[in-house]
Design a protein around this motif. Sequence first.
Motif, PDB file in Angstrom:
ATOM      1  N   SER A  63       0.860  -1.189   0.000  1.00 19.29           N
ATOM      2  CA  SER A  63       0.000   0.000   0.000  1.00 19.29           C
ATOM      3  C   SER A  63       0.898   1.241   0.000  1.00 19.29           C
ATOM      4  CB  SER A  63      -0.877   0.016   1.261  1.00 19.29           C
ATOM      5  OG  SER A  63      -0.066   0.244   2.421  1.00 19.29           O
ATOM      6  N   ASN A  64       0.324   2.389  -0.304  1.00 19.31           N
ATOM      7  CA  ASN A  64       1.097   3.631  -0.257  1.00 19.31           C
ATOM      8  C   ASN A  64       1.654   3.879   1.139  1.00 19.31           C
ATOM      9  OD1 ASN A  64       0.756   4.205  -2.959  1.00 19.31           O
ATOM     10  ND2 ASN A  64      -1.037   5.496  -2.629  1.00 19.31           N
ATOM     11  N   LYS A  65       0.886   3.546   2.153  1.00 20.08           N
ATOM     12  CA  LYS A  65       1.336   3.739   3.532  1.00 20.08           C
ATOM     13  C   LYS A  65       2.555   2.852   3.827  1.00 20.08           C
ATOM     14  CE  LYS A  65      -1.015   4.912   7.778  1.00 20.08           C
ATOM     15  NZ  LYS A  65      -2.266   4.942   8.510  1.00 20.08           N
ATOM     16  N   GLU A  66       2.510   1.600   3.395  1.00 18.52           N
ATOM     17  CA  GLU A  66       3.649   0.703   3.593  1.00 18.52           C
ATOM     18  C   GLU A  66       4.876   1.204   2.827  1.00 18.52           C
ATOM     19  OE1 GLU A  66       1.664  -3.681   4.256  1.00 18.52           O
ATOM     20  OE2 GLU A  66       1.396  -2.721   2.291  1.00 18.52           O
ATOM     21  N   LYS A  67       4.659   1.670   1.597  1.00 19.04           N
ATOM     22  CA  LYS A  67       5.776   2.210   0.810  1.00 19.04           C
ATOM     23  C   LYS A  67       6.423   3.398   1.538  1.00 19.04           C
ATOM     24  CE  LYS A  67       5.059   3.203  -3.483  1.00 19.04           C
ATOM     25  NZ  LYS A  67       4.469   3.531  -4.790  1.00 19.04           N
ATOM     26  N   GLU A  68       5.604   4.255   2.113  1.00 14.76           N
ATOM     27  CA  GLU A  68       6.161   5.423   2.819  1.00 14.76           C
ATOM     28  C   GLU A  68       6.922   5.000   4.072  1.00 14.76           C
ATOM     29  OE1 GLU A  68       6.597   8.303   1.464  1.00 14.76           O
ATOM     30  OE2 GLU A  68       5.553   7.407  -0.229  1.00 14.76           O
ATOM     31  N   ALA A  69       6.449   3.973   4.755  1.00 13.83           N
ATOM     32  CA  ALA A  69       7.181   3.468   5.919  1.00 13.83           C
ATOM     33  C   ALA A  69       8.561   2.969   5.483  1.00 13.83           C
ATOM     34  CB  ALA A  69       6.387   2.357   6.610  1.00 13.83           C
ATOM     35  N   ILE A  70       8.610   2.242   4.387  1.00 11.99           N
ATOM     36  CA  ILE A  70       9.893   1.754   3.863  1.00 11.99           C
ATOM     37  C   ILE A  70      10.773   2.940   3.468  1.00 11.99           C
ATOM     38  CG2 ILE A  70      11.013   0.430   2.017  1.00 11.99           C
ATOM     39  CD1 ILE A  70       8.275  -1.208   1.887  1.00 11.99           C
ATOM     40  N   ILE A  90       4.854  13.257   2.463  1.00  8.69           N
ATOM     41  CA  ILE A  90       4.034  12.253   1.784  1.00  8.69           C
ATOM     42  C   ILE A  90       3.423  11.279   2.797  1.00  8.69           C
ATOM     43  CG2 ILE A  90       4.014  10.421   0.038  1.00  8.69           C
ATOM     44  CD1 ILE A  90       6.405  11.963  -1.294  1.00  8.69           C
ATOM     45  N   GLY A  91       4.182  10.955   3.844  1.00  9.95           N
ATOM     46  CA  GLY A  91       3.650  10.083   4.893  1.00  9.95           C
ATOM     47  C   GLY A  91       2.435  10.693   5.566  1.00  9.95           C
ATOM     48  N   LYS A  92       2.477  12.003   5.828  1.00 13.55           N
ATOM     49  CA  LYS A  92       1.312  12.691   6.415  1.00 13.55           C
ATOM     50  C   LYS A  92       0.134  12.635   5.451  1.00 13.55           C
ATOM     51  CE  LYS A  92       3.892  15.915   9.293  1.00 13.55           C
ATOM     52  NZ  LYS A  92       4.248  17.318   9.518  1.00 13.55           N
ATOM     53  N   MET A  93       0.406  12.803   4.164  1.00 11.35           N
ATOM     54  CA  MET A  93      -0.654  12.726   3.152  1.00 11.35           C
ATOM     55  C   MET A  93      -1.284  11.337   3.112  1.00 11.35           C
ATOM     56  SD  MET A  93       1.248  14.911   0.115  1.00 11.35           S
ATOM     57  CE  MET A  93       0.266  14.174  -1.161  1.00 11.35           C
ATOM     58  N   ASN A  94      -0.553  10.321   3.552  1.00  8.22           N
ATOM     59  CA  ASN A  94      -1.047   8.948   3.565  1.00  8.22           C
ATOM     60  C   ASN A  94      -1.573   8.516   4.927  1.00  8.22           C
ATOM     61  OD1 ASN A  94      -0.723   7.414   0.890  1.00  8.22           O
ATOM     62  ND2 ASN A  94       1.098   8.701   0.995  1.00  8.22           N
ATOM     63  N   GLY A  95      -1.758   9.471   5.830  1.00  5.54           N
ATOM     64  CA  GLY A  95      -2.455   9.187   7.077  1.00  5.54           C
ATOM     65  C   GLY A  95      -1.607   8.955   8.315  1.00  5.54           C
ATOM     66  N   PHE A  96      -0.283   9.049   8.219  1.00  5.78           N
ATOM     67  CA  PHE A  96       0.546   8.901   9.404  1.00  5.78           C
ATOM     68  C   PHE A  96       0.527  10.186  10.230  1.00  5.78           C
ATOM     69  CE2 PHE A  96       2.990   5.650   6.861  1.00  5.78           C
ATOM     70  CZ  PHE A  96       2.785   4.586   7.734  1.00  5.78           C
TER      71      PHE A  96
END
Length: 181
Positions: A63-70, A90-96
Amino acid sequence: MENVTVSEFKVPSRDEVATSNQEIFDNLNKALGFVPNLYATMAYSDHGLGRYLNFQNAKTSFSNKEKEAINLIVSEVNGCIYCLSAHTVIGKMNGFTDAQLLDIRKGTSDNAKLDALVKLAADITKNKGNADDENVQNFFNQGYSKENLVDLILQVSDKTAMNYLHNLTKVPVDFPVAESI
């Protein structure tokens, strides 16, 4: 042989890159409202920017969220302030949340599945493609598959390339600068 120092590594303008890259600059401007400095720097190569964007935008099992974590943990391990700054946004944009982003950068998450992903991504990055058996097993125990493992390696390599490019060129960060931890 050209003699270039890092202080001489400037971000090229649209007029200074190949026609194929000018088209990519126009598309980035339409999509993002600007051309990120690190992308522009890739345009020193007539084919590098297009090749990289095709790789970066390819389908993945994450998912986009997993990609941003990586992206965040790899950039932290590799010490790339540019990518840390960009992927914090981008992580904030994906809900973190801010706290979750900092935890990921520290190599942890309160979500067990994401924690296994972050730990393995950090291990792979620190150890140049090698990882502790326990981290690999925990990754699979959390429900990730062999497909995910392959996609993790590809995501680590994507982000490592950008980390290395910035760490070498030191072009200006054009995102809000991520806080130090």
